[in-house]
Each structure stands twice: as C-alpha cells, then as structure tokens.
Design a protein around this motif. Structure first.
Motif, PDB file in Angstrom:
ATOM      1  N   VAL A 109      34.963  36.654  44.827  1.00 33.64           N
ATOM      2  CA  VAL A 109      35.790  35.511  46.030  1.00 33.64           C
ATOM      3  C   VAL A 109      37.272  35.977  45.565  1.00 33.64           C
ATOM      4  CG1 VAL A 109      37.480  33.855  45.893  1.00 33.64           C
ATOM      5  CG2 VAL A 109      35.243  33.416  45.187  1.00 33.64           C
ATOM      6  N   ALA A 110      37.055  37.287  44.148  1.00 33.45           N
ATOM      7  CA  ALA A 110      38.866  38.007  44.164  1.00 33.45           C
ATOM      8  C   ALA A 110      38.350  38.983  45.027  1.00 33.45           C
ATOM      9  CB  ALA A 110      38.897  38.014  43.007  1.00 33.45           C
ATOM     10  N   GLY A 111      37.571  40.126  45.410  1.00 37.41           N
ATOM     11  CA  GLY A 111      36.951  40.758  46.108  1.00 37.41           C
ATOM     12  C   GLY A 111      36.902  41.251  47.137  1.00 37.41           C
ATOM     13  N   GLU A 112      36.915  39.950  47.986  1.00 36.93           N
ATOM     14  CA  GLU A 112      36.378  39.973  49.113  1.00 36.93           C
ATOM     15  C   GLU A 112      37.964  39.593  49.463  1.00 36.93           C
ATOM     16  OE1 GLU A 112      34.568  40.693  51.116  1.00 36.93           O
ATOM     17  OE2 GLU A 112      32.889  40.649  49.846  1.00 36.93           O
ATOM     18  N   VAL A 113      38.966  38.891  48.905  1.00 36.18           N
ATOM     19  CA  VAL A 113      40.533  38.540  49.349  1.00 36.18           C
ATOM     20  C   VAL A 113      40.901  39.846  49.136  1.00 36.18           C
ATOM     21  CG1 VAL A 113      42.416  37.172  48.549  1.00 36.18           C
ATOM     22  CG2 VAL A 113      40.108  36.203  48.573  1.00 36.18           C
ATOM     23  N   GLY A 129      47.371  40.602  37.362  1.00 36.57           N
ATOM     24  CA  GLY A 129      46.745  40.915  38.016  1.00 36.57           C
ATOM     25  C   GLY A 129      45.069  40.034  38.413  1.00 36.57           C
ATOM     26  N   THR A 130      45.915  38.862  37.821  1.00 32.27           N
ATOM     27  CA  THR A 130      44.620  38.411  38.226  1.00 32.27           C
ATOM     28  C   THR A 130      45.347  37.342  39.521  1.00 32.27           C
ATOM     29  OG1 THR A 130      43.843  38.077  35.965  1.00 32.27           O
ATOM     30  CG2 THR A 130      43.014  36.923  37.705  1.00 32.27           C
ATOM     31  N   LEU A 131      43.576  37.131  40.272  1.00 36.07           N
ATOM     32  CA  LEU A 131      43.897  36.058  41.549  1.00 36.07           C
ATOM     33  C   LEU A 131      43.321  34.597  41.292  1.00 36.07           C
ATOM     34  CD1 LEU A 131      44.550  36.414  44.834  1.00 36.07           C
ATOM     35  CD2 LEU A 131      41.890  36.273  44.413  1.00 36.07           C
ATOM     36  N   TYR A 132      44.240  34.069  41.596  1.00 34.62           N
ATOM     37  CA  TYR A 132      44.317  32.143  40.918  1.00 34.62           C
ATOM     38  C   TYR A 132      43.572  31.738  42.314  1.00 34.62           C
ATOM     39  CZ  TYR A 132      45.323  33.185  36.399  1.00 34.62           C
ATOM     40  OH  TYR A 132      45.015  33.941  34.815  1.00 34.62           O
ATOM     41  N   GLY A 133      43.274  32.063  43.753  1.00 35.62           N
ATOM     42  CA  GLY A 133      43.681  31.207  44.137  1.00 35.62           C
ATOM     43  C   GLY A 133      43.094  32.416  45.378  1.00 35.62           C
TER      44      GLY A 133
END
Length: 430
Positions: A109-113, A129-133
């Motif tokens: 999910v993070a890669g696609e966002v 650096g961490t995506l949370y949503g």
C-alpha cells in the motif's frame, strides 16, 4: 481556467489496485468520520458497492461531530472494538503514531501511495518516513467576497494588500444595517487559526520554524496588529463570528444573508454556501489572500486529511480495512476514472489529492469558485505538523479570541501566544 498546478502535483500517476482476497470468515469493520449525514450516506453507498465484490466484508459507517472525533479515536483506539478506520486531520498523526494507535501502511500500500500521490501530501501522511494511511483531501484558504456588496460599496476589485483589505472592510461596514466588512471566526480552533496563519504567511511569517514557535517575529506582530485594527475600527464584529466545523452559526448565517462583505475560508465549505444561498451563490467570488507589508506574495495555509487503520484491530479486520481503503481510493471505484473517495470529496467542494483524481475532476476544479482555490495551491504553506500541534492550535485560538473581544492588545496577544506555544511544544517534544 488554468489548471497548471496539476503538473506541479503530478509526480506520478501510478494506480492502486485492490487484489482479490479470500476471506476465511465474515469480517465486520467500521469507518469513523465527522462528515454530515448527506456525505455519510455517500460513503455508506460506496461501502455497499465494495460489499458487492467482497460479500464477506461488512463496512459500517458512523459519524461524530468534528469536536469529538479526536477524543473518540483516542478513547476507543486502544481497543480492538474501536473504529477499524478513522478519518483524521494530519495534525493529529504524530501523537497517534507515537501512542501506537494507528497502524503503519503495509509495504504494498505504501509503495503504491508514494507513486500515485504528490510527495508533499505523502509526507503529511507520514511520521519519520513511515506512511500511516491513505491521503484523501487537501484544503487551502482564499478570500471569499460578496460581489453585490462590493458593487454597492463602490469597490471594483478584490483587495490585494492589507491596506486595501482594511479600506474595503471600512467601506463594506454599515453598522446601521448590521453589516460587517470582514468576518472572523471564533469558537472553533482551525477556523480561528488557519485564516490568521494564512495572513501571517502572506506577510512573510511562520507559526513554527524548525519545530519551534516563532510568533514573536515582526511579521507576526504585524498580523496581530491587523486583527486589532479591524476589530477597533468596527469592521469586524465578534458577535457575528461564532462557528463550528460545519460552519453553522452566526458566521455562516451572516455571510449567507449578505451581512458580511469578506471572509477568509477554506474550499470545503462550498457545499454549505450553495445550500444556504441558493441562486445567490453566484454573488460569491474568491481571490488570493491579501499580502501584508512584509510579504512577497499570497500564501494560503494548507492542511490535509487521511484515513488510518486502528493498530489494535484484529489481523483480519486490519487486512479488510486496508483492502477497502485501497479500493475506495482507486480509479475503479468511482465515475469516469475517478475514485469513489474523490467523488465524495468533490460533492463537498473539497480538493482531492490523488493525481489521477485531479485529472478526472479537472472540469469541476475549473469552476469559478474552486478555481480561486486551485490558483493558490502552488504557493501554499503546509500547517506545521508537530507533536502538540492540536494543543498549540487551541491555545492560539484562545489568544486570538481574547484579541477579538478586546481583552488583549495586539502586543500582549503576541507575547502570550509565543510564551504559551513555547511551553506546549517543548512539553510535547519530551
């Protein structure tokens, strides 16, 4: 209308895809939002469309008032029975992530966002650096004004400078008719702080720099003084300023009824204006924030929203939640290549952030009202997302309201705001 800003935002047009998932058993998840009943109905309809292709997953949508949203997420987020998904203001993310109430996005999910959303929007949805949503909306501010009142007052163009703003506000003020020239907001933190911050940014100043408050700057002092000047001149009446996150109350009523000449407000309130004004909505125009004596150009404050997943939900519930959010924000879920989420946002006049959604809605984004907001995106300044940000906003709100009601001078308001901000942010950073 020009949409050249799209090219600045469109870093990539990658598409999220929702893989077919086999569920071992029925899964019930919930989505908590602050939206109005009409908008909740649209989200509920999208959830039912998702259920048609995922019959083992049920998505229940519930809403609370904006003022209760964060406290509800905090009080229930530590439980597996709490909301599986929450729509949040990005200002809240650092503390929710610190307290492990929201789950990091899975790598896929993070890669696609990161490939399908602008980098700045992705950054606001991330901590360390961490995506949370999954980001969904961005909001900016512009000057809204009543063209009919301008005509009556002999004003031929929207003010471009603070001097012109004060002059127009005086011409638009008619105390005998209960009409104010410039409307401020009170009783609602973001509604109070964001217009002030936009004027501050348009005067070359900032709220926070390198994690530290800088409300003691000369530029901030001039912005506090602008507020005092508008209040003391009678061009802004605090009795007409009460509002909440749904813009109910005297603030909305006064503008809708033609008793307020100008305000600074966000794009998302287009739906409230249309509903309240009907055919008279055509009297409303938008323009960039007037520039202060120390500023270089108009700079709106921007802020964004995102959907997060409860870190304490069960494994199956988290998996279903991410799958639903991927589908909801994908071009396959909405109309004509738009996502269902963007269709919901656009129904409220809210700007979507996914690159493909911006392209899909470019005609609506070029409307007379929204184009004024689109034009300020390129020079917008993100509202500082720092630990303690919400408390900082509420403290500044209280100071600005005291200034509105004549309880503090501009000089004292500036000193109090800086001292309180230093204390709040230092404590939150520990």
């Amino acid at each position: 209308m020009s949409l050249a800003w799209i090219s600045k935002l469109a870093l990539a047009a990658g598409l999220l895809t929702s893989p077919t998932i086999g569920w071992a058993q029925s899964v019930n998840i919930s989505y908590l939002t602050h939206w109005s009943p009409e908008t909740v109905a649209l989200l509920d309809a999208a959830a039912k469309d998702y259920a048609k292709i995922n019959p083992d997953v049920t998505v229940a949508v519930r809403a609370v008032p904006f003022g209760d949203l964060l406290t509800t997420l905090r009080s229930q987020g530590g439980s597996s029975d709490g909301p599986t998904i929450g729509g949040i203001y990005d200002l809240w993310l650092p503390e929710l992530a610190r307290d492990k109430l929201v789950a990091p996005a899975p790598d896929t999910v993070a890669g696609e966002v990161r490939s399908a959303w602008p980098a700045g929007v992705v950054s606001a949805a991330s901590v360390g650096g961490t995506l949370y949503g999954i980001p969904n909306e961005i909001d900016v501010y512009a000057l809204n004004y009543n063209k009919e009142l301008f005509k009556q007052a002999g004003i031929t163009a929207a003010p471009k400078t603070w001097s012109e703003l004060k002059d127009a506000a005086q011409k638009l003020t008619r105390k005998d008719a209960g009409q104010q020239g410039f409307g401020m907001i009170n009783s609602w933190a973001a509604g109070v702080v964001h217009p002030f911050a936009s004027l501050l940014a348009s005067n070359g100043g900032e709220l926070v720099k390198d994690g530290k408050p800088v409300l003691d700057s000369p530029q901030a002092g001039e912005t506090f003084q602008l507020y005092e000047d508008l209040i003391k001149s009678g061009a802004s009446d605090p009795a007409m300023a009460t509002a909440d996150a749904n813009t109910t109350g005297p603030f909305l009523d006064s503008f809708v009824s033609g008793k307020t000449g100008m305000i600074i407000m966000a794009n998302w309130w287009e739906s409230a204006l249309k509903s309240g004004m009907g055919d008279k909505f055509s009297n409303i125009a938008t323009a960039p924030i007037p520039v202060g004596p120390s500023g270089d150009k108009p700079h709106s404050i921007s802020y964004s929203w995102m959907a997060v997943v409860n870190a304490n939900a069960g494994e199956a519930e988290q998996k279903a939640a991410w799958d639903f959010l991927v589908w909801l924000n994908s071009p396959k879920s909405g109309k004509n290549g738009a996502s269902a989420m963007s269709d919901i946002l656009m129904s409220m006049g809210i700007l979507p952030t996914r690159t493909s959604d911006i392209e899909a809605h470019k005609d609506k984004l070029g409307s007379e009202f929204l184009s004024g907001y689109v034009s300020v995106l390129a020079d917008a300044k993100p509202f500082p997302v720092v630990p303690g940000g919400q408390e900082f906003s509420e403290s500044l709100q209280q100071t600005l309201e005291a200034l509105q009601y004549g309880q503090l001078s501009a000089k004292d308001a500036q000193a109090n705001a800086q001292a309180d901000a230093v204390s709040i942010l230092e404590r939150a950073a520990k």
